[in-house]
Design a protein around this motif. Structure first.
Motif, short mmCIF file in Angstrom:
data_model
loop_
_atom_site.label_atom_id
_atom_site.label_comp_id
_atom_site.label_asym_id
_atom_site.label_seq_id
_atom_site.Cartn_x
_atom_site.Cartn_y
_atom_site.Cartn_z
N ARG A 71 0.60 -1.06 0.02
CA ARG A 71 0.07 -0.16 -0.02
C ARG A 71 1.02 1.10 0.01
O ARG A 71 0.80 2.16 0.76
CB ARG A 71 -0.93 0.05 1.28
CG ARG A 71 -1.78 -1.22 1.21
CD ARG A 71 -2.88 -1.25 0.20
NE ARG A 71 -3.81 -0.05 0.54
CZ ARG A 71 -5.05 0.15 -0.31
NH1 ARG A 71 -4.86 -0.43 -1.49
NH2 ARG A 71 -5.71 1.21 0.27
N ARG A 72 1.78 1.24 -0.80
CA ARG A 72 2.84 2.28 -0.94
C ARG A 72 1.83 3.66 -1.60
O ARG A 72 0.99 3.35 -2.53
CB ARG A 72 3.91 2.28 -1.80
CG ARG A 72 5.03 1.24 -1.25
CD ARG A 72 6.26 1.16 -1.87
NE ARG A 72 7.09 0.40 -1.27
CZ ARG A 72 8.11 0.63 -0.34
NH1 ARG A 72 8.07 2.10 -0.16
NH2 ARG A 72 9.23 0.15 0.22
N ARG A 73 2.30 4.86 -1.43
CA ARG A 73 1.42 5.97 -1.65
C ARG A 73 2.03 6.54 -3.26
O ARG A 73 3.08 6.79 -3.42
CB ARG A 73 1.56 7.03 -0.66
CG ARG A 73 0.84 6.61 0.76
CD ARG A 73 0.90 7.75 1.72
NE ARG A 73 0.05 7.48 2.69
CZ ARG A 73 -0.30 8.46 3.67
NH1 ARG A 73 0.32 9.74 3.67
NH2 ARG A 73 -1.04 8.02 4.79
N LEU A 74 0.94 6.81 -3.85
CA LEU A 74 1.27 7.28 -5.23
C LEU A 74 0.31 8.78 -5.29
O LEU A 74 -0.90 8.66 -5.39
CB LEU A 74 0.96 6.34 -6.29
CG LEU A 74 0.93 7.04 -7.85
CD1 LEU A 74 2.34 7.32 -8.23
CD2 LEU A 74 0.38 6.04 -8.86
N LEU A 75 1.09 9.74 -5.81
CA LEU A 75 0.45 11.09 -6.37
C LEU A 75 0.70 11.39 -7.66
O LEU A 75 1.41 11.08 -8.07
CB LEU A 75 1.26 12.37 -5.47
CG LEU A 75 0.78 13.61 -5.59
CD1 LEU A 75 -0.38 14.02 -5.43
CD2 LEU A 75 1.96 14.55 -5.22
N THR A 76 -0.52 11.58 -8.17
CA THR A 76 -0.58 11.71 -9.78
C THR A 76 -0.88 13.11 -10.10
O THR A 76 -2.10 13.75 -9.45
CB THR A 76 -1.74 10.89 -10.39
OG1 THR A 76 -1.18 9.49 -10.10
CG2 THR A 76 -1.61 10.86 -11.78
N ILE A 77 -0.25 13.90 -10.57
CA ILE A 77 -0.24 15.29 -10.92
C ILE A 77 -0.38 15.49 -12.34
O ILE A 77 0.59 15.03 -13.20
CB ILE A 77 1.11 16.13 -10.51
CG1 ILE A 77 1.28 16.07 -9.12
CG2 ILE A 77 1.03 17.28 -11.08
CD1 ILE A 77 2.67 16.52 -8.69
N GLY A 78 -1.57 15.96 -12.99
CA GLY A 78 -1.87 16.26 -14.26
C GLY A 78 -1.04 17.52 -14.62
O GLY A 78 -1.53 18.69 -14.07
N LEU A 79 -0.16 17.59 -15.72
CA LEU A 79 0.36 18.88 -16.14
C LEU A 79 -0.51 19.86 -16.67
O LEU A 79 -0.38 20.95 -16.65
CB LEU A 79 1.54 18.59 -16.95
CG LEU A 79 2.74 17.70 -16.44
CD1 LEU A 79 3.97 17.92 -17.34
CD2 LEU A 79 3.22 18.86 -15.07
N GLY A 80 -1.71 19.34 -17.08
CA GLY A 80 -2.77 20.06 -17.70
C GLY A 80 -3.49 20.85 -16.46
O GLY A 80 -3.83 22.06 -17.14
N LEU A 81 -3.45 20.86 -15.34
CA LEU A 81 -3.73 21.58 -14.27
C LEU A 81 -2.79 22.10 -13.63
O LEU A 81 -2.71 23.28 -13.16
CB LEU A 81 -4.41 20.50 -13.18
CG LEU A 81 -5.27 21.25 -12.09
CD1 LEU A 81 -6.16 22.24 -12.26
CD2 LEU A 81 -5.73 20.32 -11.01
N TRP A 82 -1.49 21.47 -13.43
CA TRP A 82 -0.31 22.14 -12.79
C TRP A 82 0.02 23.36 -13.41
O TRP A 82 0.41 24.36 -12.79
CB TRP A 82 0.72 21.22 -12.69
CG TRP A 82 1.93 21.34 -11.83
CD1 TRP A 82 3.14 22.01 -12.55
CD2 TRP A 82 2.30 21.18 -10.46
NE1 TRP A 82 4.03 22.29 -11.48
CE2 TRP A 82 3.72 21.74 -10.16
CE3 TRP A 82 1.46 20.69 -9.34
CZ2 TRP A 82 4.25 21.80 -9.20
CZ3 TRP A 82 2.03 20.79 -8.30
CH2 TRP A 82 3.61 21.31 -8.00
N GLU A 83 0.17 23.17 -14.77
CA GLU A 83 0.78 24.46 -15.45
C GLU A 83 -0.28 25.61 -15.54
O GLU A 83 0.19 26.70 -16.01
CB GLU A 83 1.11 23.79 -16.94
CG GLU A 83 2.19 22.97 -16.94
CD GLU A 83 3.52 23.37 -16.95
OE1 GLU A 83 3.64 24.72 -16.70
OE2 GLU A 83 4.41 22.56 -16.40
N ILE A 84 -1.63 25.47 -15.14
CA ILE A 84 -2.44 26.52 -15.47
C ILE A 84 -2.59 27.34 -13.83
O ILE A 84 -3.66 27.98 -13.76
CB ILE A 84 -3.75 26.23 -15.84
CG1 ILE A 84 -4.53 25.28 -15.10
CG2 ILE A 84 -3.55 25.79 -17.47
CD1 ILE A 84 -6.01 24.82 -15.72
N THR A 85 -2.09 26.73 -12.76
CA THR A 85 -2.12 27.35 -11.51
C THR A 85 -0.75 28.10 -11.15
O THR A 85 0.31 27.67 -11.63
CB THR A 85 -2.28 26.09 -10.65
OG1 THR A 85 -1.32 25.14 -10.63
CG2 THR A 85 -3.59 25.51 -10.83
#
Length: 388
Positions: free
Chosen positions: A151-165
């Motif tokens: 149960r290791r943790r995974l964070l998923t970042i969509g650059l489509g959202l990251w780049e507009i913030t």
């Protein structure tokens, strides 16, 4: 105000979800806004949800045990064949532990120490620990999950959202996602998530055959009871966990405000209102990229400024469009996404609470280090958008 196409009539399960979401929506907003103790609660519905989920897993274990016994003790009869069928069914219904994506860049601590340090700092603020891996995608979204039997943790970042913030909005975004770990979102937990998946598998296997022949009509009658049971249990688990799921979103928004500030969390809510516009631009750029690639891709390298173009496009959206989207959200209510409270309610909840300052900030030096670490996957995903 709302020129979009009317939605198709939802199915029975989705219709129930939306009905429950509307029923809980306004009351839950008032409760969470006025609640001095924002921690998640274990109420009667949560206890019942776990009981139902454990019963579903118990049925899978019973199939496994019965299959083993039939295979071992039934030699000389047809029972081993039945046992093998039960074992295959138990295999299909087994718990899934998730895995790292194989179609997206995945960063580990040694590859992006500054990004992981930022995540660790935000996690400490929201009351949890960091993650083991960070996946980057082209999506206009972000999420958290687990992978592997440990149960290791995974964070998923969509650059489509990251780049507009903005940098501070990104801190709020990470605070929101890590807040799901801190708040113990039951629908993302191993027990209930896998129970929902098992029920979905049962429903898929037992679904009625469309346009059946005469023999298939008999099979549909045979499947009627187990299909109805799977559908009914899915609806029951939805009813038992829907309020907790929506509450978890409000609690995650509170975590976003603590990490990045109330102002940044509210601004992030506004950005979420225009994600459809960002997705449309990425699709249009993908189509244009195919034409350019066919003509002169080697020299032009159109991927280099793709993310900058996306950010500039979203920055150019006027304030009246955000206001229109907020009013559309009020008109549509919970019809778009039943598992999340509408964005306008989440925004109202943040504004109703006393404003809090950011617990985590970045300076130019740190931001430059983060940009440097993300540069290779950023370029890879830009190429991926234009290669679709």
């Amino acid at each position: 105000m709302d020129p979009g196409e009317p939605e198709e009539r939802p199915g029975r399960l989705e219709g129930l979800r939306r009905s429950l979401a509307r029923r809980h929506g306004e009351a839950l907003l008032a409760e969470v806004s006025a609640d001095g103790d924002p921690r998640p609660r274990r109420d009667t519905a949560a206890v019942l949800a776990y009981a139902v989920a454990l019963a579903i897993h118990g049925a899978t274990i019973a199939l496994l045990g019965t299959g083993v016994l039939l295979v071992i003790l039934g030699w000389g009869t047809a029972l081993p064949v039945v046992g093998v069928i039960l074992l295959l069914l138990a295999w299909l219904l087994r718990p899934r532990f998730g895995r790292l994506p194989d179609d997206a860049p995945v960063l580990h601590r040694a590859e992006a120490p500054q990004l992981f340090a930022l995540v660790d700092e935000i996690a400490s603020v929201v009351g949890t620990t960091g993650v083991h891996a960070i996946a980057l995608t082209t999506d206009v979204n972000a999420s958290v999950t687990t992978y592997g039997a440990r149960r290791r943790r995974l964070l998923t970042i969509g650059l489509g959202l990251w780049e507009i913030t903005t940098p501070q909005q990104r801190i709020a975004l990470l605070g929101h996602e890590l807040g799901h770990y801190a708040n113990g979102d039951t629908r993302q937990g191993l027990v209930i998530a896998n129970a929902l998946q098992s029920l979905a598998t049962w429903r898929y296997l037992m679904r009625p055959i469309s346009h059946p022949t005469v023999p298939e009509m008999a099979l549909n009658v045979l499947y009627l009871l187990p299909y109805g049971a799977a559908q009914g249990l899915l609806m029951l688990l939805d009813q038992l966990t829907m309020r907790a799921k929506q509450r978890a979103e409000y609690l995650a928004d509170a975590a976003a405000a603590r990490a990045g500030s109330s102002e940044a969390a509210v601004a992030l809510m506004d950005r979420l209102l225009v994600t459809d516009s960002a997705e449309t631009l990425l699709l249009r750029m993908s189509n244009v990229g195919q034409v350019i690639r066919a003509q002169d891709a080697e020299r032009r390298e159109p991927w280099r400024d793709l993310w900058d173009q996306l950010a500039a496009h979203v920055d150019s959206i006027p304030e009246h469009e955000y206001e229109r989207q907020r009013r559309v959200g009020i008109l549509r209510g919970h019809s778009v996404d039943s598992t999340h409270p509408p964005t306008h309610l989440r925004r109202a909840c943040l504004l109703a609470r006393p404003a809090v300052a950011a617990a985590v900030v970045t300076d130019d030096e740190r931001q430059h280090a983060l940009d440097t670490e993300l540069a290779p996957p950023r370029a890879r995903l830009a190429r991926q958008v234009l290669a679709r």
